[in-house]
Motif scaffolding. Structure first.
Motif, short mmCIF file in Angstrom:
data_model
loop_
_atom_site.label_atom_id
_atom_site.label_comp_id
_atom_site.label_asym_id
_atom_site.label_seq_id
_atom_site.Cartn_x
_atom_site.Cartn_y
_atom_site.Cartn_z
N UNK A 1 32.69 41.86 43.99
CA UNK A 1 33.71 41.01 44.59
C UNK A 1 34.93 41.85 44.89
N UNK A 2 35.69 41.44 45.89
CA UNK A 2 36.86 42.23 46.24
C UNK A 2 37.93 41.32 46.84
N UNK A 3 39.16 41.84 46.84
CA UNK A 3 40.27 41.22 47.56
C UNK A 3 40.92 42.30 48.40
N UNK A 4 41.51 41.91 49.49
CA UNK A 4 42.19 42.86 50.37
C UNK A 4 43.68 42.58 50.35
N UNK A 5 44.46 43.64 50.19
CA UNK A 5 45.91 43.53 50.27
C UNK A 5 46.40 44.67 51.16
N UNK A 6 46.98 44.28 52.30
CA UNK A 6 47.43 45.29 53.25
C UNK A 6 46.21 46.13 53.67
N UNK A 7 46.29 47.45 53.51
CA UNK A 7 45.16 48.31 53.90
C UNK A 7 44.35 48.78 52.69
N UNK A 8 44.46 48.06 51.58
CA UNK A 8 43.80 48.45 50.34
C UNK A 8 42.80 47.37 49.93
N UNK A 9 41.60 47.79 49.58
CA UNK A 9 40.59 46.89 49.03
C UNK A 9 40.50 47.13 47.52
N UNK A 10 40.60 46.08 46.73
CA UNK A 10 40.42 46.16 45.30
C UNK A 10 39.10 45.47 44.94
N UNK A 11 38.17 46.23 44.39
CA UNK A 11 36.84 45.72 44.13
C UNK A 11 36.56 45.72 42.63
N UNK A 12 35.79 44.73 42.19
CA UNK A 12 35.41 44.63 40.79
C UNK A 12 33.90 44.41 40.73
N UNK A 13 33.24 45.07 39.77
CA UNK A 13 31.79 44.94 39.62
C UNK A 13 31.47 44.44 38.22
N UNK A 14 30.33 43.80 38.08
CA UNK A 14 29.92 43.26 36.78
C UNK A 14 28.43 43.48 36.60
N UNK A 15 28.03 43.77 35.37
CA UNK A 15 26.61 43.97 35.07
C UNK A 15 25.88 42.66 34.82
N UNK A 16 26.63 41.60 34.63
CA UNK A 16 26.00 40.31 34.34
C UNK A 16 26.73 39.21 35.08
N UNK A 17 26.16 38.03 35.02
CA UNK A 17 26.74 36.90 35.72
C UNK A 17 28.03 36.47 35.03
N UNK A 18 29.15 36.52 35.77
CA UNK A 18 30.46 36.18 35.21
C UNK A 18 31.09 35.06 36.00
N UNK A 19 32.18 34.55 35.46
CA UNK A 19 32.95 33.52 36.15
C UNK A 19 33.66 34.16 37.34
N UNK A 20 33.27 33.80 38.54
CA UNK A 20 33.83 34.43 39.75
C UNK A 20 35.33 34.19 39.85
N UNK A 21 35.78 33.01 39.46
CA UNK A 21 37.20 32.70 39.56
C UNK A 21 38.03 33.62 38.67
N UNK A 22 37.53 33.89 37.47
CA UNK A 22 38.28 34.76 36.55
C UNK A 22 38.36 36.19 37.09
N UNK A 23 37.29 36.64 37.74
CA UNK A 23 37.30 37.99 38.32
C UNK A 23 38.32 38.09 39.45
N UNK A 24 38.33 37.09 40.32
CA UNK A 24 39.30 37.10 41.42
C UNK A 24 40.72 36.98 40.89
N UNK A 25 40.90 36.16 39.86
CA UNK A 25 42.23 36.01 39.26
C UNK A 25 42.72 37.34 38.70
N UNK A 26 41.83 38.08 38.06
CA UNK A 26 42.22 39.38 37.50
C UNK A 26 42.61 40.34 38.62
N UNK A 27 41.87 40.35 39.72
CA UNK A 27 42.21 41.23 40.84
C UNK A 27 43.59 40.90 41.41
N UNK A 28 43.89 39.63 41.51
CA UNK A 28 45.21 39.23 42.02
C UNK A 28 46.32 39.63 41.04
N UNK A 29 46.04 39.57 39.74
CA UNK A 29 47.04 40.03 38.77
C UNK A 29 47.25 41.54 38.89
N UNK A 30 46.19 42.28 39.15
CA UNK A 30 46.32 43.73 39.38
C UNK A 30 47.23 43.98 40.58
#
Length: 852
Positions: A1-30
């Motif tokens: 999963x990833x989010x885009x901010x300006x010209x930067x892509x922030x991507x997160x990977x997981x080895x198992x099935x996780x809560x997608x909302x929590x992953x996106x929330x963490x990326x936005x906090x980053x």
């Protein structure tokens, strides 16, 4: 999963099935943390601060678990070069404290709290002046400058809280939806007693966001009248009106008005504010610094259009009018901060400041043309569009007729185009009688009919009063009105009634009169041939159409393809597609590929069907609802459950307000694919969000339960439906009847049949069980020698039809004979019903009937 901010892509990977909302929330906090450190998050700032980025990521996540995401806390022990100190930094107490968002030991000389209640109004108004979408998205933004570790308590005029406390709501109480809190709020306490209690972070933060899906009256209403001139210029008259109370004032108002792309040399006059032409936006921007409540201002503009030489060539602008504004000290929802308490162990006094602001969010109004009913005088004209007026009390023919009669008895007028638009919509709904009456009365009142209007009227006469009445109307038309339009309309009526000889004769007469038929006339005749099984005539019609230089349309090609498919000429179908691509005048659209896919599915060519469906998806650029329906149905016929769910998700994203019809189709497909758990999940989702409880959807799941033998679940659904506003129909009872017939419970089957017959069909017609069901029941009663059961079935059928034939009386007589019972008046009954039985049954009559 990833989010885009300006010209930067922030991507997160997981080895198992996780809560997608929590992953996106963490990326936005980053993203928030990086913006706090580097001001602007872009590729260059990451390159220049690589070490700091590494340290931050190391602290924010440990072994795949999020840790500290509060930028202010992180900045206390991870410094950039500009703030790096010589002494060794130790992590602040907040890192190991339960309150990770606030450090201890904060000191201020003056303790203050600033609370901003900011609401964004989202509105979409269509060209008829109707509100299509309306909601309010609000946020409580705080800035706190407080000493120590204070606890804050916030009270709002929340309806749930006030009612729970048993307090009378003198002011306006509101129902908050989609509430989202900052992590500092004690959620358990809020869920328990609706009290917002928290220890605030230091500085600025969003305490809470919410949404209200309430009907909002547009705060600033904008009307646009466009007048085009043949000398390549366009005049615009814009009226902007504030629709809030006079004590409030909107500031920084900006109205963006779309103009033609080739407009130039604008001349603009305004009664307030200033206007400038923005060619990069193809818009005229009207700015008003201060717009008082309950006021109206005007703008006049004139543009030259060098590329336009005639009035008919004026392009239709589809872009909406966009409005921006701010209204301080005002909220649309009526939300109020009842109290804000600050409690700290040292007992200091803090000053809370509360401010309210309403702003425009996605605020769009469709460009209103001069003929729009919202601008006409209500003294002379009806207050609302005629079509809306007719459907005010519902869409049944009885309700529409009542409203139409009230309108016709009145003295108020409507526009001619409005009558035509209403007749068209009534025809599309199959309401031919009201449409015909409106057309006739308007003509009697002096409304001139064009040839196109007469062609539509002819179609209505034929549908409402029969084909003979339509023929008489055509004969009585003046010769000047007997053009391709009226001939084509009569031809279409013949085709609808499957009158092949009359349709072919009329087409030949048109040729004799040198009236060239349109592609619509050929389409009607070819559709007639496919319905009557004369598909071999379709290729000849195509050749004739080409010889007459009549341009085919998409429907022409689709009918041609269907006719070839009926003769199993799949290669011929593919040649039609190739011809379309070669010709280039009519490009294959999504309907072409849906037709192609359906033909391949019927022929068992799964791979080709999938390719056609992929083309269909690519052609559906306008996100057509019907295209999604075809995709779901056809993928379902192919047994592709994964693809069915994928298209469903695409439909939900494209059309968030999903209709009952969409749920009905999707649940039907899932049931056919034996995905009962999926159908149940979707049913619960529909049930939680539906505005109208559609019994058809309930029937699909009841049918699935009955088929699986889960009759208890089926009965539960049947019992719940009326409580939710659903009205059980004949289909509901038919499902239960079929189940009981198969399970041998004939007494209950008769009960269900009786209820289905008494309800009848939805269109007012009589409902009757299938002949197979009747035969099964009569055979059962004959086998069981159950005379009473057979007679009960006969009585139920009499309530639905007057035509009881030999197929009922013959097994009835056999049942009497098998049971050894007699019926003195059986011969008389047969004579009264005008029923003639076979020879074998006649012999049994001597035993059964004992006439005196």
């Amino acid at each position: 999963m990833f989010v885009q901010h300006s010209n930067v892509y922030l991507m997160i990977a997981s080895r198992q099935n996780c809560n997608a909302a929590s992953l996106l929330f963490f990326l936005h906090r980053v993203v928030d943390v990086f913006k706090h450190y580097f001001e602007e998050l872009e590729e260059e700032s990451l390159r220049d601060n690589f070490v700091v980025v590494y340290e931050l990521l190391d602290e924010m996540m440990d072994f795949g678990y999020p840790q500290y995401t509060e930028a202010r806390i992180l900045s206390e022990f991870i410094k950039t070069d500009a703030y790096r100190m010589e002494v060794t930094q130790r992590p602040p107490m907040a890192v190991t404290n339960a309150v990770s968002w606030r450090s201890e030991g904060i000191q201020y000389k003056k303790n203050e709290v600033f609370l901003d209640v900011i609401e964004n109004v989202n509105i979409l108004v269509n060209s008829n002046g109707q509100i299509v979408r309306s909601d309010v998205v609000g946020a409580l933004k705080m800035r706190t400058y407080l000493t120590g570790m204070p606890e804050c308590k916030l009270g709002l005029n929340d309806r749930v809280l006030l009612e729970a406390q048993g307090r009378a709501t003198k002011g306006k109480a509101i129902d908050l939806e989609d509430i989202k809190f900052h992590q500092c709020v004690r959620l358990a306490r809020f869920e328990n007693d609706r009290t917002i209690s928290f220890i605030p972070p230091d500085g600025a933060f969003d305490l809470m966001t919410y949404r209200l899906s309430t009907q909002v009256k547009p705060l600033i209403w904008v009307e646009a009248q466009i007048e085009s001139h043949s000398r390549s210029r366009v005049e615009m008259l814009i009226k902007a009106r504030s629709q809030f109370k006079e004590r409030s004032t909107a500031t920084n108002v900006e109205i963006e008005l779309p103009v033609p792309t080739d407009a130039s040399n604008p001349t603009v006059r305004t009664s307030l504010g200033s206007a400038s032409y923005a060619p990069e936006k193809d818009a005229l921007v009207w700015k008003i610094k201060s717009f008082p409540g309950n006021k109206e201002y005007m703008l006049r503009a004139e543009f030259h259009l060098p590329s336009i030489t005639a009035e008919e060539a004026t392009p239709e602008r589809k872009a909406p009018i966009r409005v921006k504004f701010e209204i301080p000290y005002f909220t649309v929802s009526g939300i109020q901060v009842r109290y804000l308490k600050i409690i700290e162990k040292s007992g200091y006094q803090a000053l809370p400041w509360v401010r309210y602001i309403t702003m425009a969010g996605e605020y769009e109004l469709r460009l209103v043309r001069s003929r729009d009913v919202t601008k006409r005088s209500t003294k002379k004209y009806i207050e609302e569009p005629l079509y809306n007026r007719l459907f005010k009390d519902g869409g049944t023919e009885v309700k529409v007729r009542q409203q139409l009669n009230q309108f016709l008895k009145g003295t108020k007028h409507v526009f001619k185009w409005e009558v035509g638009d209403t007749i068209k919509k009534l025809r599309n709904r199959g309401l031919y009688y009201p449409a015909l009456k409106l057309s006739e009365v308007m003509e009697e009142r002096g409304m001139n009919k064009t040839v196109s209007d007469q062609a539509i009227h002819l179609d209505l006469v034929a549908k409402a009063r029969g084909i003979t009445a339509g023929e008489n109307y055509f004969v009585d038309l003046p010769e000047t009105s007997k053009t391709e339009l009226t001939y084509g309309s009569l031809l279409n009526c013949y085709c609808k009634e499957l009158l092949t000889e009359k349709a072919e004769g009329l087409l030949n007469k048109m040729k004799e009169l040198n009236i060239t038929p349109s592609s619509m006339s050929y389409n009607s005749l070819m559709t007639l041939y496919t319905k009557t099984g004369e598909t071999e005539k379709v290729p000849a019609m195509i050749q004739e159409l080409k010889a007459e230089n009549v341009m085919p349309d998409s429907y022409t090609y689709n009918v041609w393809m269907r006719a070839l498919a009926a003769t199993n000429d799949i290669s011929g179908v593919e040649r039609v597609i190739e011809e379309m691509n070669r010709d280039g005048r009519v490009a294959p659209d999504w309907t072409t590929y849906s037709n192609m896919a359906s033909i391949y599915v019927d022929a068992g060519l799964s791979q080709k069907a999938e390719k056609a469906l992929q083309e269909l998806e690519m052609k559906n650029t306008q996100r057509d609802f019907t295209a999604y329906q075809f995709l779901i149905t056809l993928y379902g016929r192919l047994g592709k459950l994964t693809e069915v769910y994928r298209i469903w998700r695409s439909l939900r994203l494209a059309i968030p307000k999903t209709s009952n019809v969409a749920y009905l189709n999707m649940i039907q497909v899932l049931v056919k694919l034996n995905d009962l758990p999926g159908a149940e999940t979707l049913f619960k989702e529909w049930q939680a969000n539906c505005s109208t409880y559609d019994i058809r959807i309930v029937n699909v799941l009841i049918g699935a339960y009955a088929q699986e033998g889960l009759i208890q679940k089926a009965n539960e659904l049947k019992e719940k439906a009326p409580r939710r506003g659903g009205k059980l129909n004949a289909k509901t009872w038919e499902i239960f009847m079929d189940y009981y017939v198969k399970s041998g419970d004939m007494a209950r089957a008769l009960e269900c049949m009786s209820k289905a017959v008494s309800i009848g069909k939805g269109d007012g017609g009589k409902w009757l069980p299938s002949p197979e069901t009747v035969r099964a029941l009569m055979s059962y009663f004959e086998q069981k020698k159950d005379v009473n059961g057979a007679e009960n079935l006969l009585e139920i059928l009499k309530n639905g039809t007057d035509n009881i034939g030999a197929e009922i009386f013959e097994p009835l007589i056999r049942t009497y004979a098998a049971a050894g019972k007699s019926h003195p008046a059986m011969r008389r009954r047969l004579k009264m019903e005008n029923v003639e039985v076979n020879e074998a049954t006649k012999k049994l009559l001597d035993e059964v009937s004992q006439d005196v």
